[in-house]
Design an enzyme around this catalytic site. Sequence first.
Site, short mmCIF file in Angstrom:
data_model
loop_
_atom_site.label_atom_id
_atom_site.label_comp_id
_atom_site.label_asym_id
_atom_site.label_seq_id
_atom_site.Cartn_x
_atom_site.Cartn_y
_atom_site.Cartn_z
N ASP A 15 0.85 -1.19 0.00
CA ASP A 15 0.00 0.00 0.00
C ASP A 15 0.89 1.24 0.00
O ASP A 15 2.08 1.17 0.35
CB ASP A 15 -0.88 -0.04 1.25
CG ASP A 15 -1.69 1.22 1.44
OD1 ASP A 15 -2.44 1.58 0.52
OD2 ASP A 15 -1.55 1.85 2.50
N ASP A 50 -0.38 5.16 0.76
CA ASP A 50 -0.74 6.13 1.79
C ASP A 50 -0.74 5.49 3.18
O ASP A 50 -1.42 4.49 3.41
CB ASP A 50 -2.12 6.73 1.51
CG ASP A 50 -2.15 7.54 0.22
OD1 ASP A 50 -1.39 8.52 0.13
OD2 ASP A 50 -2.91 7.20 -0.70
#
Length: 312
Positions: free
Chosen positions: A30, A32
Amino acid sequence: MFKASGTNLLDLQAEQLSDWLKGFDTIISDGDGTIWFDDTPIEGAVEVLNALQSRAGKKVYLITNNGLKTRHELFQRAEKLGIQIPNEMHIISPTQTIVDYLKQHKTFDRTKRVYVVGNAAIARELSEAGIESFGAGKAEELQPGDKWQQFVQREFSTPTAAANVGAVVVGWDEYFSYCKLARACHILTSNPDCLFLVTNKDAVHKYPKLNIPGTGAIVAAIESCAERPALEMGKPNPLVLEPLLSTAGLRPERTLMIGDCCKIDVTFARNCNMQSLLVGTGSYQLDTLRENPQLPMPDVYLPKLGNLLPYI
C-alpha cells in the site's frame, strides 16, 4: 508460518525473520500511510522497498485506492520519492482498473460515454484509453432560486438524459451534490445494462487530527437511491489482482501484502490468499487489534516498514 497470528516480527530472531522473508517472491505494498503521507515518505519505507528489489530480488508492486491520480501520475510520485520500481505497470490503481474493466467487459459499448461522479483524474485515465466521459471534476448544484423539481424536470424529462451512457463511475468528489446524486440515480435506474463502478468504498479518510467522509459515503448514497450495488475497483476486491495473476505469473501463496489498514489491506490479503504485514504508521497498531477482536488480524506486524531494513 504465522497465519493470522499478529506476530510482531521484531520479536523474532534475525535468522527466523530472514527465513520468513525468503518465503516470498512478490511484495505488494500500500502507499498512503505505509510508504508515504501525501508527498512525504515515511522514514525507512522507501529504502525497504528498494532493498527488497536490489538485495533480496523480490518483485515489488505498489497498490492504492487513491482515485485522485492516474496510474502514470502515481508512478511519477513514486519516482519523485525515490522508489525504484521498473515502470508504471508496477502500480495498481483503481483508475487503471476501471479502464481495464471497461475495455474487457463484453456489454460495454466503447462508443458510449461514462458519467463520472468524481475527480478529473478518472476522466484523464478514461480519455487516454479513448473512452469519452462527462461530469468529472466539476460542480453541479441547484442555482439560486432553482427548485429540485425544476432541475429534475429540466434535466431528466427527455430520453436523451440517460441515453448513450454505458457506465457510471464514482470516486471521491469534493463537489458531490444533490444534482449529481439525482443524475447518477436517473441514469442507473433508466438503463439496467449501465455499469456501476467505484474506485473504492473506503467510508472515511483518517488523519491524525480529523476524519473526513470517504468515497464509500458517496457511493452509499447512490447505491441507496439507484437500488443496485456498485462494483468496487479497489481493495479489498480481489478483482484488482487479476491482471497480475494472468500476466505476471504471480503466486498468491508466495506474495506478501503490506498495508496500514486492517479492514482494507488485511482483508484484501485474505481475499487473495496472500500473507499480510500490517504496519503501525496508520490508524491501527497491534494493541488496538488485540483490544478489538472483531477486526481482521494480520499475519505479522511491524511498528513501521523501516524496521525491516536491517534484515534484508
